[in-house]
Every structure is written in structure tokens, then in C-alpha cells.
Design a protein around this motif. Structure first.
Motif, PDB file in Angstrom:
ATOM      1  N   MET A   1      48.799 -29.942  27.338  1.00  0.00           N
ATOM      2  CA  MET A   1      48.417 -31.347  27.289  1.00  0.00           C
ATOM      3  C   MET A   1      48.400 -31.967  28.682  1.00  0.00           C
ATOM      4  O   MET A   1      47.560 -32.815  28.993  1.00  0.00           O
ATOM      5  N   ALA A   2      49.315 -31.530  29.541  1.00  0.00           N
ATOM      6  CA  ALA A   2      49.431 -32.120  30.876  1.00  0.00           C
ATOM      7  C   ALA A   2      48.313 -31.676  31.802  1.00  0.00           C
ATOM      8  O   ALA A   2      48.049 -32.332  32.817  1.00  0.00           O
ATOM      9  N   GLY A   3      47.645 -30.564  31.479  1.00  0.00           N
ATOM     10  CA  GLY A   3      46.590 -30.077  32.352  1.00  0.00           C
ATOM     11  C   GLY A   3      46.343 -28.590  32.175  1.00  0.00           C
ATOM     12  O   GLY A   3      46.906 -27.940  31.291  1.00  0.00           O
ATOM     13  N   THR A   4      45.494 -28.044  33.040  1.00  0.00           N
ATOM     14  CA  THR A   4      45.058 -26.653  32.951  1.00  0.00           C
ATOM     15  C   THR A   4      45.770 -25.814  34.001  1.00  0.00           C
ATOM     16  O   THR A   4      45.759 -26.159  35.182  1.00  0.00           O
ATOM     17  N   HIS A   5      46.342 -24.686  33.573  1.00  0.00           N
ATOM     18  CA  HIS A   5      47.019 -23.769  34.489  1.00  0.00           C
ATOM     19  C   HIS A   5      46.111 -22.582  34.781  1.00  0.00           C
ATOM     20  O   HIS A   5      45.547 -21.981  33.863  1.00  0.00           O
ATOM     21  N   VAL A   6      45.987 -22.245  36.066  1.00  0.00           N
ATOM     22  CA  VAL A   6      45.076 -21.178  36.473  1.00  0.00           C
ATOM     23  C   VAL A   6      45.774 -20.239  37.452  1.00  0.00           C
ATOM     24  O   VAL A   6      46.804 -20.569  38.047  1.00  0.00           O
ATOM     25  N   LEU A   7      45.175 -19.058  37.597  1.00  0.00           N
ATOM     26  CA  LEU A   7      45.587 -18.092  38.609  1.00  0.00           C
ATOM     27  C   LEU A   7      44.362 -17.796  39.454  1.00  0.00           C
ATOM     28  O   LEU A   7      43.322 -17.391  38.923  1.00  0.00           O
ATOM     29  N   THR A   8      44.462 -18.018  40.767  1.00  0.00           N
ATOM     30  CA  THR A   8      43.299 -17.808  41.623  1.00  0.00           C
ATOM     31  C   THR A   8      43.046 -16.311  41.806  1.00  0.00           C
ATOM     32  O   THR A   8      43.908 -15.473  41.529  1.00  0.00           O
ATOM     33  N   ASP A   9      41.859 -15.992  42.302  1.00  0.00           N
ATOM     34  CA  ASP A   9      41.512 -14.591  42.544  1.00  0.00           C
ATOM     35  C   ASP A   9      42.424 -13.960  43.586  1.00  0.00           C
ATOM     36  O   ASP A   9      42.540 -12.729  43.654  1.00  0.00           O
ATOM     37  N   ASP A  10      43.055 -14.793  44.419  1.00  0.00           N
ATOM     38  CA  ASP A  10      44.012 -14.301  45.418  1.00  0.00           C
ATOM     39  C   ASP A  10      45.453 -14.405  44.915  1.00  0.00           C
ATOM     40  O   ASP A  10      46.401 -14.305  45.694  1.00  0.00           O
ATOM     41  N   PHE A  11      45.604 -14.623  43.614  1.00  0.00           N
ATOM     42  CA  PHE A  11      46.900 -14.647  42.940  1.00  0.00           C
ATOM     43  C   PHE A  11      47.815 -15.774  43.416  1.00  0.00           C
ATOM     44  O   PHE A  11      49.000 -15.575  43.675  1.00  0.00           O
ATOM     45  N   PHE A  12      47.238 -16.969  43.508  1.00  0.00           N
ATOM     46  CA  PHE A  12      48.023 -18.176  43.694  1.00  0.00           C
ATOM     47  C   PHE A  12      47.969 -18.983  42.401  1.00  0.00           C
ATOM     48  O   PHE A  12      46.929 -19.028  41.742  1.00  0.00           O
ATOM     49  N   LEU A  13      49.093 -19.588  42.053  1.00  0.00           N
ATOM     50  CA  LEU A  13      49.122 -20.446  40.872  1.00  0.00           C
ATOM     51  C   LEU A  13      48.437 -21.766  41.184  1.00  0.00           C
ATOM     52  O   LEU A  13      48.552 -22.295  42.293  1.00  0.00           O
ATOM     53  N   GLY A  14      47.729 -22.295  40.187  1.00  0.00           N
ATOM     54  CA  GLY A  14      47.057 -23.566  40.379  1.00  0.00           C
ATOM     55  C   GLY A  14      47.168 -24.442  39.141  1.00  0.00           C
ATOM     56  O   GLY A  14      47.361 -23.945  38.023  1.00  0.00           O
ATOM     57  N   PHE A  15      47.065 -25.739  39.357  1.00  0.00           N
ATOM     58  CA  PHE A  15      47.152 -26.707  38.264  1.00  0.00           C
ATOM     59  C   PHE A  15      46.031 -27.731  38.416  1.00  0.00           C
ATOM     60  O   PHE A  15      45.801 -28.253  39.513  1.00  0.00           O
ATOM     61  N   ILE A  16      45.329 -28.008  37.302  1.00  0.00           N
ATOM     62  CA  ILE A  16      44.237 -28.980  37.300  1.00  0.00           C
ATOM     63  C   ILE A  16      44.602 -30.120  36.355  1.00  0.00           C
ATOM     64  O   ILE A  16      44.678 -29.929  35.133  1.00  0.00           O
ATOM     65  N   HIS A  17      44.851 -31.299  36.909  1.00  0.00           N
ATOM     66  CA  HIS A  17      45.176 -32.471  36.096  1.00  0.00           C
ATOM     67  C   HIS A  17      43.913 -32.920  35.359  1.00  0.00           C
ATOM     68  O   HIS A  17      42.794 -32.760  35.876  1.00  0.00           O
ATOM     69  N   PRO A  18      44.042 -33.469  34.160  1.00  0.00           N
ATOM     70  CA  PRO A  18      42.863 -33.932  33.419  1.00  0.00           C
ATOM     71  C   PRO A  18      41.971 -34.891  34.204  1.00  0.00           C
ATOM     72  O   PRO A  18      40.760 -34.941  33.966  1.00  0.00           O
TER      73      PRO A  18
END
Length: 299
Positions: free
Chosen positions: A179-196
């Protein structure tokens, strides 16, 4: 006889090593297949997958699995995903009544990720071509399933981001929807977060995204945005002028922000104010330059 045994082993044996790396003993072969024994089960291997000549009694190591035709197979080409190995696999089929099928590198078997692990909203399910990080599991009937990597696993393979990565462009795969947003893993293996607020629509699980870094958190997680930079979000007027320039033989037009308003209106059907704003955004984006009464593209 070996083919009959191989095709019907499931009725007579429990393949409780389905999805594991094993060492079996060669028992027979024909022009196309090598047959081996392991725990009373006969497994078939394509000869095209074996580099050396094998004889009865030799050992053969490989990945054991039951293919889509319920046949026991042994392949020396080890798939990237295993019982204790996590990797990305491509989604090759979507079944709303079952889940999604993922290719892990087997020629005659795709692995199902159950709908129980997928979002409740079917529009957020992976599409064909998306990818999921999974490992294998085996149910009580010894059938193989794909299990999504949990948060601990994702964090274990991730790198720590640095402040110098701010404003970088990245490619990333969605691994968790919240609900808080989208969690991703970059192609270089860094964690990322995308707020709505940094997206126009919620991405799918497994979707591969182009994003930009808008901040780096103290815990090494990238804050990302799917929205273009201000200078990249050019207006329709700017896009129209850019198209005219790109189709011009000289890649230039005899108009600038100093040109006569009536000439601009007659040529582009927009006001001089709109023309100046469009040129300004294109110059800020370093797509054009003006000189000697002309505007031209920058290579």
C-alpha cells in the motif's frame, strides 16, 4: 522397456528428489536417450546434452525433474533456479485459475508460481515477458512449484546504494507491491522504492521498469521516480517543433524566439508565447540551439 518405465514411473514410485541435483547410475541407452537409475526410478537424458560417451554402470550427475508429460528426466544442464538457489525467471504463460508459468531453463518444463502468491488484483499479476525471482519447492505429491523470494532473500543479495547515485537512470524489476508503494530490485542489485506520488499507475509484479533516482536513503535504499525530469516532460508544442526539425533536410528551421508572431502562427499554428515556451524547454533539454535567425537540432 526403459521408455515404458520412464513414462509411467509416477504410478509406481515417489520421486521425492524432484528438483534436486543427483548422481544416477547409467542402466541403458538408445540412439537418442541415456537411461539411469536413482532410488528405483528410471530417468531419461537426451544424448545431445552429454559431452562424453557413457556406458552401463557409469555415473551421471544432473538435475532431476518430472517434465510436463510426467516423465522422469535428468539433465546435466543445471537450471539457474533450484531448491536453495534463487534467480530471475521469465514469465511465459498466465493462467488465471492457477498462476503464472516461469521459464527456468528446462526444455520441457516450466514452473508454476501459484495464484496464492500473486496480487489479489489480477491487473497487477505479471504479464508474459515479466520476470520473477523464485526458488523451487516440492509439495506433498512431490510436484515442483516456484516460490517468490522473500524480503530477507532480496535484502541478502542487494548492494548498498551511495549518495553519488542520485539522479541516475536505472532499470529495475518489481518484486513486492504494498500500500505504501512499489518495491524494486535494480539490474545492479540495489533496492529501490517508488512512492505512489512518483508514478502514474501502479506497476505489475515482475514488471521491468525504467526509473530515475531522486534520493538515497541512509539505509542504502534508492528512492525512485517513474516520472520524467522536468526538462524531459516536453509539451505537445515542443514535440511538434522537434518533429519538424527532425524531418527537415538541414535539421533546422528559419525561426527563433525573435521571429514575427504572424509568421509563427502561419507556420506552426501556435502563438509566439507558446512557441517561445516550447523553444525554451527544448534548449533546456539541450536538444536545440539558436543562432543567426535559425533554430537547429543539436546532435
Amino acid at each position: 522397456m526403459q521408455n515404458v518405465v520412464s513414462a509411467h514411473f509416477a504410478k509406481e514410485n515417489k520421486m521425492d528428489f524432484n528438483g534436486e541435483l543427483i548422481v544416477a547410475t547409467v542402466s541403458d541407452q538408445n540412439d537418442d536417450q541415456i537411461f539411469s537409475q536413482y532410488q528405483g526410478v528410471t530417468l531419461a537424458t537426451d544424448k545431445s546434452q552429454v559431452d562424453t560417451e557413457l556406458a552401463v554402470g557409469d555415473e551421471i550427475r544432473g538435475f532431476a525433474y518430472e517434465n510436463s508429460s510426467n516423465q522422469a528426466r535428468l539433465t546435466p544442464i543445471i537450471p539457474k533456479v533450484g531448491m536453495d538457489r534463487y534467480a530471475f525467471g521469465e514469465v511465459v504463460e498466465v493462467r488465471r485459475d492457477l498462476g503464472v508459468f516461469v521459464n527456468i531453463g528446462l526444455p520441457d518444463k516450466d514452473i508454476v508460481v501459484s495464484l496464492d502468491q500473486l496480487p489479489q488484483l489480477s491487473r497487477l499479476w505479471p504479464n508474459r515477458g515479466d520476470r520473477l525471482m523464485i526458488h523451487l519447492s516440492r509439495d506433498k505429491k512431490n510436484r515442483l512449484w516456484g516460490e517468490l523470494a522473500d524480503e530477507d532473500t532480496i535484502h541478502a543479495v542487494a548492494n548498498m546504494a551511495k549518495p553519488t547515485q542520485n539522479n541516475e537512470d536505472v532499470q529495475a524489476t518489481v518484486y513486492r507491491l504494498k500500500m505504501a508503494g512499489t518495491h524494486v530490485l535494480t539490474d545492479d542489485f540495489f533496492l529501490g522504492f517508488i512512492h505512489p506520488s512518483e508514478r502514474d499507475a501502479e506497476p505489475r509484479l515482475g514488471e521491468h521498469l525504467s526509473a530515475r533516482v531522486i534520493g538515497v536513503r541512509p539505509d542504502g535504499v534508492l528512492n525512485l521516480s517513474l516520472r520524467p525530469r522536468a526538462y524531459e516532460a516536453i509539451s505537445d508544442d515542443a514535440a511538434m517543433i522537434l518533429a519538424v526539425l527532425e524531418h527537415s533536410q538541414t535539421k533546422s528551421i528559419p525561426y527563433t524566439d525573435k521571429s514575427d508572431p504572424e509568421a509563427i502562427q502561419a507556420t506552426f499554428a501556435i502563438s509566439k508565447g507558446a512557441f517561445k515556451r516550447a523553444l525554451g524547454s527544448l534548449m533546456k533539454a539541450k536538444k536545440i540551439r539558436q543562432h543567426d535567425g535559425i533554430t537547429e537540432l543539436i546532435d
